[in-house]
Write a protein that holds these residues in place. Structure first.
Motif, PDB file in Angstrom:
ATOM      1  N   PHE D 113      21.551  63.638 -20.697  1.00 12.63           N
ATOM      2  CA  PHE D 113      21.480  63.224 -19.295  1.00 12.63           C
ATOM      3  C   PHE D 113      20.405  62.164 -19.029  1.00 12.63           C
ATOM      4  O   PHE D 113      20.673  61.078 -18.519  1.00 12.63           O
ATOM      5  N   GLY D 114      19.183  62.488 -19.402  1.00 23.17           N
ATOM      6  CA  GLY D 114      18.087  61.566 -19.152  1.00 23.17           C
ATOM      7  C   GLY D 114      18.241  60.277 -19.941  1.00 23.17           C
ATOM      8  O   GLY D 114      17.914  59.186 -19.455  1.00 23.17           O
ATOM      9  N   GLU D 116      20.986  58.838 -20.906  1.00 24.48           N
ATOM     10  CA  GLU D 116      22.001  57.977 -20.294  1.00 24.48           C
ATOM     11  C   GLU D 116      21.438  57.290 -19.056  1.00 24.48           C
ATOM     12  O   GLU D 116      21.730  56.132 -18.788  1.00 24.48           O
ATOM     13  N   ASN D 117      20.617  58.028 -18.319  1.00 22.80           N
ATOM     14  CA  ASN D 117      20.044  57.436 -17.109  1.00 22.80           C
ATOM     15  C   ASN D 117      19.194  56.221 -17.401  1.00 22.80           C
ATOM     16  O   ASN D 117      19.130  55.296 -16.587  1.00 22.80           O
ATOM     17  N   GLY D 119      19.763  54.231 -19.716  1.00 23.76           N
ATOM     18  CA  GLY D 119      20.636  53.170 -20.218  1.00 23.76           C
ATOM     19  C   GLY D 119      20.576  52.929 -21.717  1.00 23.76           C
ATOM     20  O   GLY D 119      20.784  51.804 -22.164  1.00 23.76           O
TER      21      GLY D 119
END
Ligand code: ATP
Ligand code: ATP
Ligand code: MG
Ligand code: MG
Lengths: 212, 256, 262, 256
Positions: D113-114, D116-117, D119
């Motif tokens: 999650f983090g 992907e955030n 990028g």
């Protein structure tokens, strides 16, 4: 109050999905305007789960028991998020408990979701008056809870009865609709009273939940 | 009412408060959670229940209260079989997370909840609330909103709500989790002074040492040891075999 | 509360090997084709297709029956009335009651459609972890907000369910028993519901903080939309989907051209 | 990426990882929660934060991470003021209740999650997940559903999710609450071996003694003591004045 698979003609099912798509899109546009969208998504999601769980509570009314629908309450608490929340809840119900069905998901979302939005507008009116607020809140809570349910029940009964068989005569249809609405009238009162009690509990214990 | 309880207490000096015979339990058919538990607790005893996470402490408590139905075996409280799925007034359970137990707006409502359920009249309810609050030392919280209390306050209120029902046996499920030291110390004082038959489940072994005069150790749903706290908890090999550690207060006094 | 839906999601049957994204397209079109059917002649075909799919899925029949039990009551209650109130051609007279032909056929049609669609839905969602189904929906271009909300609420369903169970146990242990229906009972249930809402709400604000701390809503994350692509190389899933969609189209065509019965 | 971090680590030997100056905070105008906090933590230090319930430990953590906006004062991480309300990659926080932090369905999704955030590309994400899992010793849990993990497993996965973001400072808010002894021991081992600058808030003083080389004591939002664990925690009068107790491991060694 979920129409199961197999009852509706495909044109009604597809219309249901199309309408649901349209309403969802409208709601998402409203949600996009929300300044706090980032914060509101977790909030709306958790409350969606909470409502789903709460709708499993059995309220005993001897000799049987009922489950509450909560769509008016969801509208009052979640605003525009209520429609996607109801759509998601219905999806879970269809898949997990076979309440409603995949082909009728769109129709069921319209039946339960649009009254929730109406309840939201209604409940917002409590900001109208400065004083006498508790009284107004009570009235509006009742109206949101009971009204949303009655609205849903009317749509449900009309759709079900008019679609079930092409060969039924008008009078029989009309009788069937009125009989089922009579039953739902009782549930509407219960739902309204419940909404009043719950809103007053929240107002006492956690007012932030109401002002968002 | 009070007379009745006193008689019961006098009687119970000889009686077994809890007696479990060949108790077995599992949630679904699959895995056994509790296996062949035999346990007797005399009235007035204070027993600590220890064991790693998942050992079955909470499940045992729920079975003894009549919430979970045993798959086999029998549970008696004061020589009477309990009624599964019914309310058993002899016994009370304080839940691990006090928030699970507080759902009324104010502390007073919360304590009154159980009393109203058993149909007492308003005068009696008032008296019982007052005595439960003063017993747990939270009289000043009576009108507060339960939801907004601190962790330690919630814990004492949850205990007050259970005690107001005047159970003769009280089960405490990890009462000290999340408490700070002051609240924990208050809890210990309270438990030391309480007169009911108590069973305390906890990972806080120091608390068990201070409060209990007997310890029962559970591992994977079986009783693996039963004895005095010092005896069991200072036994390094026993403790480690069951995923526990000898508490500091015992290691030091023994080592030196 | 146990959401036992995924119980048979980890078997290894032809339907389990079928990628969930493709399977959704295939079986949903079949469900719609089933909904179209009005012609009694097509019912046996529908039942056969359903039966083949279900037996290929290797889901035990007992599981299906358990899940059919509840909704069947509703169907039964409605359908039992149809032969009496719908139609004009009497086929049987039982005292005051006249069983009519059109209504009877209608009742059979509805029940069979219901049974087949439900079974296919069960096959669709029972042969893969539920999560994969949600994720597959994301690849159909479902709005981000909806997918995020679905995932997040699904994540907490069972936890909140346990919260409800525990609170109801606590109520029971203090002698609460919903005896009949009265103001107090309703109030207690309202407080229980309210407590669950409040606890979930507070939880959501902690979750939100945890999300921000891992970069949620930061500039980059807004730009980047994650997409699950269809695995083009998966010939098997592609073929299965084409087969089922063809079947669905065929059913609809048959419905259109066959003479209606009776 | 890795180079950058290494440089930062080398640099930070001389730099202050956290520096708080005159920090004040209150939720609403009413009551001050944090008052005039001045604190410097050098890079690589491991600091314990102790204090009674409501002392302001969690609030301090949230302020340092940039979640809560201070009413006064400044917060710098590595000499740069933090951005309130934004994501600050230098710092990570492990929440008290790991379930609040594991909001994705599976363990792998959660750790991703983090990543992907911020990028990262899929390859990098995969590598980081693998290394975070192996660092915390939970590689075998990667495909599990977060909700079904045990308390101790959840705790380690939550830590892995934070560490995957490669923060240079990690705050742990009561990491050992609700853990059984085996899980707690594993956590202590892990904390002892970790290289980041860490701040651990806990009621479990024995854990602080084993893990930290400095202790800061908070009372009603003010820092009331700052020193080595032995110095502070064996000071009976100081501890009791702040609602704490001298831990057993220190009382015994001192008394005898
Ligand atoms: N509702 C449930 N359904 C199925 N299994 C369950 C359920 N509740 C608990 N279990 C299982 O039963 C076992 C015993 O659980 P229990 O909660 O009694 O342990 P415990 O000793 O109280 O642990 P803890 O110290 O974590 O509170 C565990 O393995 C758990 O996974
Ligand atoms: N969201 C909030 N709104 C208003 N006050 C709050 C809020 N959160 C915490 N507080 C108050 O701030 C004070 C400090 O709380 P905080 O959670 O920081 O304490 P803590 O030291 O972490 O305690 P604990 O050991 O219980 O975790 C408490 O008095 C608490 O009541
Ligand atoms: Mg337990
Ligand atoms: Mg805290």
């Amino acid at each position: 109050m979920h129409i199961p698979d197999g009852f509706l003609s495909p044109s009604v099912c597809i219309t249901g999905y199309a309408l649901t798509g349209g309403v969802t899109w409208q709601c998402l546009r409203q949600i996009d305007r929300d300044r706090d969208i980032q914060a509101n998504i977790p909030k709306a999601s958790l409350l969606t789960a909470a409502f789903f769980v709460a709708s499993l509570i059995n309220i005993p009314i001897p000799p049987t028991s009922i489950h509450l629908i909560f769509n008016g309450l969801m509208g009052a608490l979640l605003g525009y998020y209520a429609f996607p929340a109801i759509l998601i809840g219905l999806f879970f119900q269809a898949v997990m408990f076979q309440h409603g069905g995949m082909s009728t998901l769109g129709v069921n979302a319209i039946i339960l979701g649009t009254p929730a939005i109406a309840a939201y507008y209604l409940f917002q009116q409590r900001h109208l008056l400065r004083d006498k607020k508790p009284f107004l809140t009570t009235i509006l809570s009742f109206a949101s809870g009971a009204g949303a349910l009655l609205l849903s029940a009317t749509m449900f009964a009309i759709l079900l009865v008019t679609n079930i068989s092409p060969d039924m005569d008008i009078n029989a249809e009309r009788t069937a609709i009125f009989i089922s609405l009579g039953g739902y009238g009782i549930q509407a009162v219960i739902e309204g009273v419940f909404t009043v009690m719950l809103i007053s509990f929240l107002e006492r214990v956690k007012p932030e939940l109401l002002n968002s | 009412m009070t007379n009745l309880i006193e008689t019961a207490e006098q009687l119970s000096i000889k009686t077994k408060a809890v007696s479990l015979r060949n108790l077995c339990f599992s949630y679904e058919q699959e895995r056994a959670i509790l296996t062949d538990i035999n346990l007797e607790i005399a009235s007035g005893e204070s027993v600590g229940l220890i064991g790693a996470n998942g050992a079955g402490k909470t499940s045992l408590f729920l079975a003894v209260c009549g919430i979970l139905k045993p798959t086999y075996g029998e549970i008696k409280l004061f020589e009477r079989p309990i009624q599964t799925g019914e309310f058993n007034p002899e016994i009370g359970l304080v839940f691990q997370n006090p928030s699970d137990q507080l759902f009324c707006p104010t502390v007073r409502d919360d304590i009154a909840f159980g009393l109203e359920n058993i149909g007492l009249d308003p005068e009696e309810i008032k008296a019982r609330i007052a005595s439960a609050l003063s017993l747990t030392g939270v009289t000043h919280l009576a009108e507060r909103i339960s939801h907004q209390l601190s962790g330690g306050e919630k814990c004492m209120v949850a205990i007050a709500a259970v005690l107001a029902m005047l159970p003769q046996i009280v089960l405490y499920d990890e009462p000290s989790a999340n408490l700070d030291m002051r609240a924990r110390r208050r809890l210990i004082k309270f438990l030391q002074s309480s007169h009911e038959t108590t069973v305390v489940s906890s990972h806080d072994l120091e608390l068990i040492i201070e409060v209990c005069d007997r310890v029962v150790m559970l591992n994977q749903g079986r009783i693996v040891a039963d004895g005095t706290p010092e005896e069991i908890m200072s036994n390094t090999s026993l403790m480690e075999a069951n995923g526990l550690e000898v508490p500091h207060s015992l290691t030091h006094s023994h080592r030196r | 509360m146990k959401l036992i839906l995924d119980r048979y999601a980890y078997l290894d049957s032809p339907l389990h090997r079928w990628q969930q994204g493709y399977k959704l397209i295939g079986l949903l079109s079949l469900i719609f084709a089933f909904a179209v059917i009005q012609n009694i002649w097509l019912l046996p075909l529908m039942v056969i297709i359903t039966w083949v799919l279900f037996s290929l899925s290797e889901i035990p029949v007992g599981f299906l029956i358990k899940r059919l039990r509840y909704p069947s009551w509703f169907i039964f209650a409605v359908v039992i009335l149809l032969p009496l109130i719908s139609g004009t051609t009497p086929i049987l007279q039982l005292g005051y009651l006249t069983i009519k032909q059109e209504g009877s056929w209608q009742a059979i049609l509805i029940s069979v459609r219901f049974f087949c669609i439900l079974t296919v839905s069960l096959v669709l969602f029972g042969t893969a972890p539920f999560l994969n189904s949600i994720k597959a929906m994301r690849s159909f271009g479902m709005p981000r907000v909806i997918v995020d909300m679905t995932l997040l609420s699904y994540r907490y369903l069972e936890e909140l369910g346990e919260m409800l169970t525990t609170m109801q146990r606590a109520m029971k242990l203090r002698g609460f028993k919903a005896r009949g229906f009265n103001r107090r009972t309703l109030k207690v249930f309202a407080q229980l519901t309210g407590s669950i809402l409040i606890r979930s709400y507070e939880r959501s604000s902690r979750i939100y903080q945890a999300m921000i701390l891992r970069g949620y809503g930061s500039q980059i994350s807004k730009k980047k939309q994650k997409k699950i692509e269809f695995d083009q190389s998966d010939r098997y899933s592609l073929r299965a989907t084409i087969t089922v969609v063809t079947m669905a189209i065929l059913l609809i065509v048959l419905e259109a051209i066959l003479p209606s019965f009776p």
